[in-house]
Motif scaffolding. Sequence first.
Motif, mmCIF file in Angstrom:
data_model
loop_
_atom_site.group_PDB
_atom_site.id
_atom_site.type_symbol
_atom_site.label_atom_id
_atom_site.label_comp_id
_atom_site.label_asym_id
_atom_site.label_seq_id
_atom_site.Cartn_x
_atom_site.Cartn_y
_atom_site.Cartn_z
ATOM 1 N N VAL A 37 34.896 33.257 39.142
ATOM 2 C CA VAL A 37 35.439 34.468 38.538
ATOM 3 C C VAL A 37 36.224 34.108 37.275
ATOM 4 O O VAL A 37 37.042 33.191 37.285
ATOM 5 C CB VAL A 37 36.375 35.211 39.530
ATOM 6 N N LYS A 38 35.952 34.830 36.199
ATOM 7 C CA LYS A 38 36.691 34.640 34.955
ATOM 8 C C LYS A 38 37.920 35.545 34.973
ATOM 9 O O LYS A 38 37.815 36.741 35.233
ATOM 10 C CB LYS A 38 35.807 34.982 33.757
ATOM 11 N N HIS A 39 39.078 34.953 34.710
ATOM 12 C CA HIS A 39 40.329 35.709 34.682
ATOM 13 C C HIS A 39 40.832 35.831 33.252
ATOM 14 O O HIS A 39 40.732 34.888 32.470
ATOM 15 C CB HIS A 39 41.403 35.007 35.530
ATOM 16 N N ASP A 40 41.380 36.985 32.923
ATOM 17 C CA ASP A 40 41.967 37.229 31.609
ATOM 18 C C ASP A 40 43.445 37.533 31.790
ATOM 19 O O ASP A 40 43.806 38.420 32.569
ATOM 20 C CB ASP A 40 41.290 38.420 30.924
ATOM 21 N N PRO B 25 45.714 37.941 39.854
ATOM 22 C CA PRO B 25 44.592 38.796 39.433
ATOM 23 C C PRO B 25 44.119 39.713 40.551
ATOM 24 O O PRO B 25 44.228 39.376 41.729
ATOM 25 C CB PRO B 25 43.506 37.784 39.057
ATOM 26 N N VAL B 26 43.583 40.853 40.158
ATOM 27 C CA VAL B 26 43.050 41.801 41.144
ATOM 28 C C VAL B 26 41.653 41.378 41.610
ATOM 29 O O VAL B 26 41.201 41.815 42.655
ATOM 30 C CB VAL B 26 43.016 43.243 40.585
ATOM 31 N N GLU B 27 40.995 40.512 40.839
ATOM 32 C CA GLU B 27 39.627 40.109 41.157
ATOM 33 C C GLU B 27 39.537 39.162 42.350
ATOM 34 O O GLU B 27 38.485 39.003 42.946
ATOM 35 C CB GLU B 27 38.965 39.400 39.956
ATOM 36 N N CYS B 28 40.637 38.472 42.685
ATOM 37 C CA CYS B 28 40.623 37.537 43.810
ATOM 38 C C CYS B 28 42.024 37.445 44.406
ATOM 39 O O CYS B 28 42.975 38.008 43.876
ATOM 40 C CB CYS B 28 40.112 36.162 43.388
ATOM 41 N N SER B 29 42.148 36.710 45.484
ATOM 42 C CA SER B 29 43.434 36.621 46.171
ATOM 43 C C SER B 29 44.266 35.415 45.729
ATOM 44 O O SER B 29 45.299 35.134 46.322
ATOM 45 C CB SER B 29 43.199 36.559 47.682
#
Length: 129
Positions: free
Chosen positions: A37-40, A92-96
């Motif tokens: 997952v790419k995080h910004d 991030p909301v994309e992962c824990s």
Amino acid sequence: MNQISVIKKIQLGKNGYPIDNLFANLNFSFYCGDGKVKHDINLSFQKSKFLSELIKSGEITIETLANCQKVKQEDLGNPEKQFLYRYQIYNPVECSNSYLVIFSIDEYREYWSCFIYEVLQIERISHTL
């Protein structure tokens, strides 16, 4: 009191990025600890705090940070240099996962740069007395 445990160091390529001024935001991207997952994250002087505050609170130690190799133990122990380092914790909301991003903002001859020293995947451990 909470304590931060470093799970994994996220590798960086380039670590210096030009910015317009001290109060500019830097949009920075990195990949999750597993690389999927790419995080910004939006790094800024206003959203960050001094890393020395995190150390003084006992949430993380100088030794733990020095083991990550980019942040020097002698800099973190030196009162004149420790205020160069700032941090933001990113959830991030994309992962824990949670991340500790260590950076500084510097000016040289009217040019501003944001230097990213570490992106560390972390876990917060709660201790009760």
